[in-house]
Design a protein around this motif. Structure first.
Motif, PDB file in Angstrom:
ATOM      1  N   GLY A 208      27.680 -11.027   0.632  1.00  0.00           N
ATOM      2  CA  GLY A 208      27.274 -10.942  -0.762  1.00  0.00           C
ATOM      3  C   GLY A 208      27.647  -9.656  -1.466  1.00  0.00           C
ATOM      4  N   GLN A 209      28.434  -8.808  -0.835  1.00  0.00           N
ATOM      5  CA  GLN A 209      28.872  -7.572  -1.485  1.00  0.00           C
ATOM      6  C   GLN A 209      30.332  -7.313  -1.129  1.00  0.00           C
ATOM      7  OE1 GLN A 209      26.030  -4.783   0.105  1.00  0.00           O
ATOM      8  NE2 GLN A 209      27.301  -4.288   1.877  1.00  0.00           N
ATOM      9  N   VAL A 210      31.001  -6.595  -2.014  1.00  0.00           N
ATOM     10  CA  VAL A 210      32.434  -6.395  -1.830  1.00  0.00           C
ATOM     11  C   VAL A 210      32.713  -5.388  -0.722  1.00  0.00           C
ATOM     12  CG1 VAL A 210      32.593  -4.573  -3.592  1.00  0.00           C
ATOM     13  CG2 VAL A 210      34.626  -5.950  -3.022  1.00  0.00           C
ATOM     14  N   ASP A 211      33.670  -5.734   0.120  1.00  0.00           N
ATOM     15  CA  ASP A 211      34.147  -4.833   1.162  1.00  0.00           C
ATOM     16  C   ASP A 211      35.649  -4.674   0.991  1.00  0.00           C
ATOM     17  OD1 ASP A 211      31.701  -4.384   2.898  1.00  0.00           O
ATOM     18  OD2 ASP A 211      31.778  -6.580   2.920  1.00  0.00           O
ATOM     19  N   TRP A 212      36.199  -3.609   1.608  1.00  0.00           N
ATOM     20  CA  TRP A 212      37.626  -3.343   1.449  1.00  0.00           C
ATOM     21  C   TRP A 212      38.459  -4.578   1.805  1.00  0.00           C
ATOM     22  CZ3 TRP A 212      38.794   0.317  -1.534  1.00  0.00           C
ATOM     23  CH2 TRP A 212      38.232   1.597  -1.472  1.00  0.00           C
ATOM     24  N   GLY A 213      39.394  -4.905   0.916  1.00  0.00           N
ATOM     25  CA  GLY A 213      40.321  -5.995   1.166  1.00  0.00           C
ATOM     26  C   GLY A 213      39.877  -7.342   0.638  1.00  0.00           C
ATOM     27  N   GLU A 214      38.635  -7.457   0.164  1.00  0.00           N
ATOM     28  CA  GLU A 214      38.136  -8.741  -0.333  1.00  0.00           C
ATOM     29  C   GLU A 214      38.430  -8.962  -1.817  1.00  0.00           C
ATOM     30  OE1 GLU A 214      34.225  -9.435   2.528  1.00  0.00           O
ATOM     31  OE2 GLU A 214      33.947  -8.781   0.455  1.00  0.00           O
ATOM     32  N   ASP A 215      38.568  -7.902  -2.541  1.00  0.00           N
ATOM     33  CA  ASP A 215      38.662  -7.981  -4.001  1.00  0.00           C
ATOM     34  C   ASP A 215      40.102  -8.199  -4.461  1.00  0.00           C
ATOM     35  OD1 ASP A 215      38.000  -7.549  -6.813  1.00  0.00           O
ATOM     36  OD2 ASP A 215      38.947  -5.588  -6.540  1.00  0.00           O
ATOM     37  N   TRP A 216      40.286  -9.173  -5.355  1.00  0.00           N
ATOM     38  CA  TRP A 216      41.601  -9.418  -5.963  1.00  0.00           C
ATOM     39  C   TRP A 216      41.649  -8.912  -7.416  1.00  0.00           C
ATOM     40  CZ3 TRP A 216      45.816 -11.832  -3.555  1.00  0.00           C
ATOM     41  CH2 TRP A 216      45.571 -12.325  -2.266  1.00  0.00           C
ATOM     42  N   GLY A 217      40.559  -8.289  -7.873  1.00  0.00           N
ATOM     43  CA  GLY A 217      40.494  -7.785  -9.242  1.00  0.00           C
ATOM     44  C   GLY A 217      39.160  -8.045  -9.913  1.00  0.00           C
ATOM     45  N   TYR A 218      38.318  -8.846  -9.284  1.00  0.00           N
ATOM     46  CA  TYR A 218      37.005  -9.208  -9.827  1.00  0.00           C
ATOM     47  C   TYR A 218      36.119  -7.975 -10.008  1.00  0.00           C
ATOM     48  CZ  TYR A 218      32.486 -11.691 -10.080  1.00  0.00           C
ATOM     49  OH  TYR A 218      31.253 -12.179 -10.462  1.00  0.00           O
ATOM     50  N   PHE A 219      36.264  -6.999  -9.106  1.00  0.00           N
ATOM     51  CA  PHE A 219      35.442  -5.793  -9.166  1.00  0.00           C
ATOM     52  C   PHE A 219      36.137  -4.653  -9.913  1.00  0.00           C
ATOM     53  CE2 PHE A 219      33.404  -8.203  -5.841  1.00  0.00           C
ATOM     54  CZ  PHE A 219      32.058  -7.982  -6.085  1.00  0.00           C
TER      55      PHE A 219
ATOM     56  N   ARG B 154      35.190   0.366  -3.830  1.00  0.00           N
ATOM     57  CA  ARG B 154      35.678  -0.608  -2.859  1.00  0.00           C
ATOM     58  C   ARG B 154      36.480  -1.748  -3.496  1.00  0.00           C
ATOM     59  NH1 ARG B 154      33.470   1.255   1.678  1.00  0.00           N
ATOM     60  NH2 ARG B 154      34.312  -0.385   3.014  1.00  0.00           N
ATOM     61  N   SER B 155      36.889  -1.549  -4.739  1.00  0.00           N
ATOM     62  CA  SER B 155      37.791  -2.514  -5.367  1.00  0.00           C
ATOM     63  C   SER B 155      39.219  -2.260  -4.889  1.00  0.00           C
ATOM     64  CB  SER B 155      37.736  -2.393  -6.893  1.00  0.00           C
ATOM     65  OG  SER B 155      38.307  -1.160  -7.327  1.00  0.00           O
ATOM     66  N   SER B 156      40.054  -3.282  -4.974  1.00  0.00           N
ATOM     67  CA  SER B 156      41.445  -3.123  -4.547  1.00  0.00           C
ATOM     68  C   SER B 156      42.220  -2.217  -5.492  1.00  0.00           C
ATOM     69  CB  SER B 156      42.120  -4.499  -4.459  1.00  0.00           C
ATOM     70  OG  SER B 156      41.583  -5.239  -3.387  1.00  0.00           O
ATOM     71  N   PHE B 157      41.886  -2.258  -6.774  1.00  0.00           N
ATOM     72  CA  PHE B 157      42.561  -1.389  -7.734  1.00  0.00           C
ATOM     73  C   PHE B 157      42.241   0.078  -7.429  1.00  0.00           C
ATOM     74  CE2 PHE B 157      43.176   0.673 -11.900  1.00  0.00           C
ATOM     75  CZ  PHE B 157      44.472   0.270 -12.167  1.00  0.00           C
ATOM     76  N   ARG B 158      40.993   0.349  -7.060  1.00  0.00           N
ATOM     77  CA  ARG B 158      40.610   1.710  -6.669  1.00  0.00           C
ATOM     78  C   ARG B 158      41.376   2.139  -5.410  1.00  0.00           C
ATOM     79  NH1 ARG B 158      35.708   4.607  -7.106  1.00  0.00           N
ATOM     80  NH2 ARG B 158      35.475   3.537  -9.111  1.00  0.00           N
ATOM     81  N   PHE B 159      41.480   1.246  -4.440  1.00  0.00           N
ATOM     82  CA  PHE B 159      42.236   1.545  -3.217  1.00  0.00           C
ATOM     83  C   PHE B 159      43.682   1.891  -3.550  1.00  0.00           C
ATOM     84  CE2 PHE B 159      45.010   0.372   0.267  1.00  0.00           C
ATOM     85  CZ  PHE B 159      44.362   0.863   1.400  1.00  0.00           C
TER      86      PHE B 159
END
Length: 400
Positions: A34-45, A50-55
């Motif tokens: 139920g919470q975002v972890d590294w590698g799960e986000d495609w842009g929703y966060f 821990r967003s992919s854009f931040r990474f």
């Protein structure tokens, strides 16, 4: 005196494009916590922790300030990989709310980034991931394709505030109606094929087997849409840096430098022949079928660092897809007319006024170019980049 138009902006050896697929308003919760972890986000966060854009920003782009990114965005509800997924996926259009619109618009208006078109849903799921049908394979006519593109463009315009200039076929898959749909939809440029496919055994490639043309820009359809090739896997160096305690892995570590040097020959070939270097990635590895999407910026971060470090001392031009297409259009449609030994004009359509073109002079002695607006620009090693203006340009000898 002879004046040539340079193939690339600032007479670069090659343009370098960093292309990242599937930035979308989507999240795949691969551990169901139920919470975002590294590698799960495609842009929703968006740009949250821990967003992919931040990474992407913190792990890669901060170290290479000249690199630019073209993001290929499915603008609607991006479907998963199968109709009974293993993991929950949340997906919304990029104009679902003001926060989403602000995020995607801020990216597009940033000087280092561009949002390109990558369909609406990306395709249609089946009972298995292998049954997935890519979006442009679904259309049974040009009219149907153009209608769907129009729906997608409306979402894009609502979120971004303008029309998309270019895009890419989802999964590089298309049919007999696809190219004409791109032509009629009014795109300036498009990515049609995985151009390394013919060499690497990948079937998702065009019919051109000549690398000197296959890895260069082309045009297609009646409007001369610019076809930008996809020429480099961002995971080029992935296997070299992966942790592997097997005998083979230990051997790779011992031979790392020669292996890297051997792999970098792909880039050397493109530079030597002044071809397009377009690096392909995905924004995240997470998929709702439990498989890992490849290539992706998480698995390939070290590889990408190696690629960009290697390019640091090369004469390259970092650009977006639209910047590349705009230069190619100016280069192809603006003609240099020499009036006398020290004066010339541009024969051009007014739509190119104000855009830049790089010129090379046969004589390499230092000089300056006096523009029609009376501003002077230095010529360095026989090369100069000038704006396309109405009026006469004067060549001033003995400048710098």
């Amino acid at each position: 005196m002879h004046i040539d138009k340079c193939k690339w902006y600032n007479d670069a050896e090659s343009p370098v494009l960093f292309m990242i697929d599937d930035l979308a308003n989507t999240w795949v919760d691969t551990n169901n916590n139920g919470q975002v972890d590294w590698g799960e986000d495609w842009g929703y966060f968006r740009d949250e922790d821990r967003s992919s854009f931040r990474f992407l920003q913190e792990r890669l782009l901060v170290h290479f300030p000249d690199v630019k990114v073209t993001f290929f965005v499915p603008v609607g509800v991006r479907v998963g990989m199968m109709d009974r997924p293993l993991f929950k996926q949340v997906s919304l259009p990029i104009n679902a709310d003001e926060a989403s619109k602000d995020f995607f618009q801020s990216i597009h208006h940033h000087p280092r980034f561009e949002i390109a078109y990558h369909g609406t849903t990306h395709g249609k799921v089946g009972s298995r991931a292998t049954d997935f049908i890519q979006e442009w394979e679904l259309f049974r006519s040009v009219e149907e394709a153009v209608e769907r593109i129009g729906e997608g463009i409306a979402i894009y315009e609502d979120a971004i505030g303008e029309r998309p200039q270019g895009g890419k076929y989802c999964g590089y898959m298309s049919n007999e109606h696809s190219d004409e749909s791109i032509n009629q939809a009014g795109f300036t440029w498009w990515c049609r094929y995985w151009n390394r496919g013919s060499e690497h055994g990948d079937p998702i490639s065009g019919l051109d087997k000549n690398p000197l043309t296959n890895y260069d820009v082309k045009r297609f359809a009646s409007q001369g849409v610019i076809d930008i090739p996809s020429t480099l896997d961002g995971g080029l160096l992935r296997g070299v840096y992966q942790a592997d305690m097997s005998v083979k892995g230990i051997a790779k570590r011992l031979l790392r430098k020669p292996i890297v040097r051997w792999k970098l020959r792909e880039i050397d070939y493109l530079l030597e022949h002044r071809l397009v270097i377009s690096i392909q990635e995905h924004i995240a590895p997470a998929r709702d079928d439990g498989q890992r999407q490849s290539p992706n910026i998480f698995d390939d971060c070290t590889s990408l660092v190696g690629i960009f470090h290697y390019l640091e001392d090369k004469k390259v031009w970092y650009c977006t897809g639209t910047e590349l297409a705009n230069y190619v259009n100016v280069r192809d449609h603006v003609q240099v007319v020499l009036l006398e030994e020290d004066r010339f004009i541009f024969d051009h359509d007014t739509k190119y006024t104000g855009q830049e073109i790089t010129l090379k002079f046969e004589e390499v002695q230092p000089c300056r170019i006096l523009l029609p607006n009376l501003h002077a620009i230095d010529v360095v090693a026989g090369v100069v980049t000038v704006p396309v203006l109405q009026g006469e340009y004067t060549i001033l000898k003995g400048g710098v």
